[in-house]
Design an enzyme around this catalytic site. Structure first.
Site, short mmCIF file in Angstrom:
data_model
loop_
_atom_site.label_atom_id
_atom_site.label_comp_id
_atom_site.label_asym_id
_atom_site.label_seq_id
_atom_site.Cartn_x
_atom_site.Cartn_y
_atom_site.Cartn_z
N PHE A 280 0.74 -1.40 0.10
CA PHE A 280 0.09 0.08 -0.15
C PHE A 280 0.65 1.04 -0.32
O PHE A 280 1.24 1.83 1.00
CB PHE A 280 -0.94 0.25 0.96
CG PHE A 280 -1.61 1.48 0.81
CD1 PHE A 280 -2.50 1.68 -0.20
CD2 PHE A 280 -1.74 2.46 1.75
CE1 PHE A 280 -4.05 2.49 0.11
CE2 PHE A 280 -2.62 3.50 1.60
CZ PHE A 280 -3.66 3.26 0.64
N ASP B 169 9.51 2.47 1.66
CA ASP B 169 8.44 3.32 2.55
C ASP B 169 7.94 3.23 3.53
O ASP B 169 7.48 2.87 3.98
CB ASP B 169 7.06 2.69 1.78
CG ASP B 169 5.67 3.63 1.55
OD1 ASP B 169 5.73 5.00 2.59
OD2 ASP B 169 5.11 3.81 0.92
N LYS C 132 2.91 11.56 6.59
CA LYS C 132 2.10 11.25 8.19
C LYS C 132 2.83 12.49 8.99
O LYS C 132 2.68 13.11 9.41
CB LYS C 132 1.83 9.83 8.20
CG LYS C 132 1.24 9.16 7.04
CD LYS C 132 0.42 7.36 7.44
CE LYS C 132 -0.08 7.74 5.84
NZ LYS C 132 -1.62 8.18 5.75
#
Length: 403
Positions: A145, A230, A259
């Site tokens: 993801f 990531d 984030k």
């Protein structure tokens, strides 16, 4: 008899009426928050064990971060990258130093940062590695993801993320996550990068087998490829280290961050790499109006400084031991598996008992917020400011749900 709707019911109804249904949120309408707790529009408090999918690593409204935002709001919020502002170089330097890299390229969202990494890797492949124009490939893992842009969903294996959004962007090879041999077999002369999550969050907090990340690092070095990590969800203290790659002493060529970098206040993302990689970009070849804006840089600089103390990494490591011990005690009592590192856990519920969605609904009824993914799996990622007693409380509520 007329029964009046609660404020929560009214707000949920309005959201259903006026917004596209690209999410399926729990029927909780948050109005205020502080630390690890949120309060809904009807005054009910919940322990937040999701933390914005790690965007709230430092809790809601951390005073240092709020102060930085307030101070910057009174001075300057946006210039665009047509000019340089007084917060920009400080943020870029301090984040580069935290990552051990030469340069950073600020953007806004995690998906933007992943797109940036893909573009940079391709350009590096053509200009540095010498791959023929238009032939660059990037290897990714199944269960990944990395976002929901058209290019990113082109290499997703999640039908919900991918189906009906074609035609898809070419140039990606998908291999099983954690399978180093399959990864090696997929490499050819066109391969410019390997893009993976050191821990797969959306898949259910899946930790790869020991030696996998060092193996990826070695393979990328041997075959002249970029290792892109990531760390949007796994980085910035979440797993008990600054980066999840640190657990195995691995340094990727590119960190993709987001984030938590925005402190739960503004969207901030970056790619961090050495000059030999990010130096392939020239003016006009990539950018963002809001990327690296003054407000974002002011907040994110304070995030970096919080991480430099090591306090939050230690809290995640120490409290993570408590979290995982408590969860493992429920295996065989309604749970079938627990995975993760630090204050991050994927929990598989016996599907004969309930779905992950049902578990999260029942937890919410008991004042604990979590989120399901993929059937009977739920994710727990509380803010790193959570206290030991609050972890015990969350586990006790999960145990009650499972009974």
């Amino acid at each position: 008899m007329i029964v009046e709707r609660t404020r929560t019911q009214a707000a949920v109804g309005d959201a259903e009426r006026w917004t596209a249904h690209n999410y399926h949120p729990l029927p909780v309408v948050v109005a205020q928050a502080e630390g690890a707790w949120v309060t809904d529009v009807d005054g009910r408090r919940y322990l937040d064990c999701l933390a914005g999918y790690s965007a709230l690593n430092f809790g809601h409204r951390h005073p240092t971060l709020i102060a930085a935002a307030h101070a910057q709001l009174d001075r300057l919020t946006l210039t665009s990258r047509a000019f340089i502002h007084d917060q920009f170089a400080t943020f870029c330097r301090e984040l580069a130093e935290l990552c051990g890299k030469d340069l950073v390229l600020p953007m806004n969202t995690g998906a933007e940062a992943v797109e940036t990494a893909i573009k940079v890797a391709r350009k590096w492949g053509y200009q540095v590695k010498g791959v023929p124009d238009g032939q660059a490939t990037i290897i990714v893992a199944d269960g990944n993801f990395h976002g929901r842009t058209t290019t990113i969903v082109s290499f997703s294996t999640d039908p919900d993320a991918r189906d009906d959004f074609g035609p898809y962007t070419p140039g990606f090879k998908i291999v099983p996550y954690g399978d180093l041999a399959a990864l090696a077999d997929a490499v050819d002369d066109t391969t410019v990068a390997v893009l993976i999550e050191p821990i797969q969050g959306e898949q259910g907090v899946v930790v790869p087998p020991p030696g996998y990340l060092p193996g990826v690092r070695d393979l990328c070095t041997q075959r002249d490829m970029l290792f892109i990590a990531d760390e949007i969800q796994s980085g910035l203290g979440r797993t008990g280290e600054t980066f999840a790659c640190d657990h195995e002493g691995v340094r990727p060529d590119m960190y993709v961050l987001g984030k938590a970098l925005g402190g739960g206040i503004v969207p901030v993302s970056t790619v961090a790499a050495d000059r030999s990689v990010l130096g392939v970009l020239r003016p006009g070849q990539h950018g963002s109006t809001f990327g690296g804006n003054p407000l974002a840089c002011a907040v994110a600089t304070e995030v970096v400084r919080l991480l430099r103390t090591g306090e939050f990494q230690r809290r995640s490591a120490e409290l993570g031991v408590r979290l995982h011990a408590g969860l493992r005690s429920l295996v065989g009592e309604g749970l079938v598996a627990v995975r993760g590192r630090g204050l991050w856990a994927g929990v598989d519920i016996d599907p004969a008992l309930m779905t992950g969605r049902q578990a999260c609904e029942r937890l919410a009824e008991r004042g604990v917020l979590a989120k399901d993914t993929h059937g009977s799996t739920i994710r727990l990622a509380p803010p790193l400011v959570i206290e030991a007693a609050e972890i015990d409380h969350a586990i006790a509520q999960l145990a009650a749900v499972l009974r």
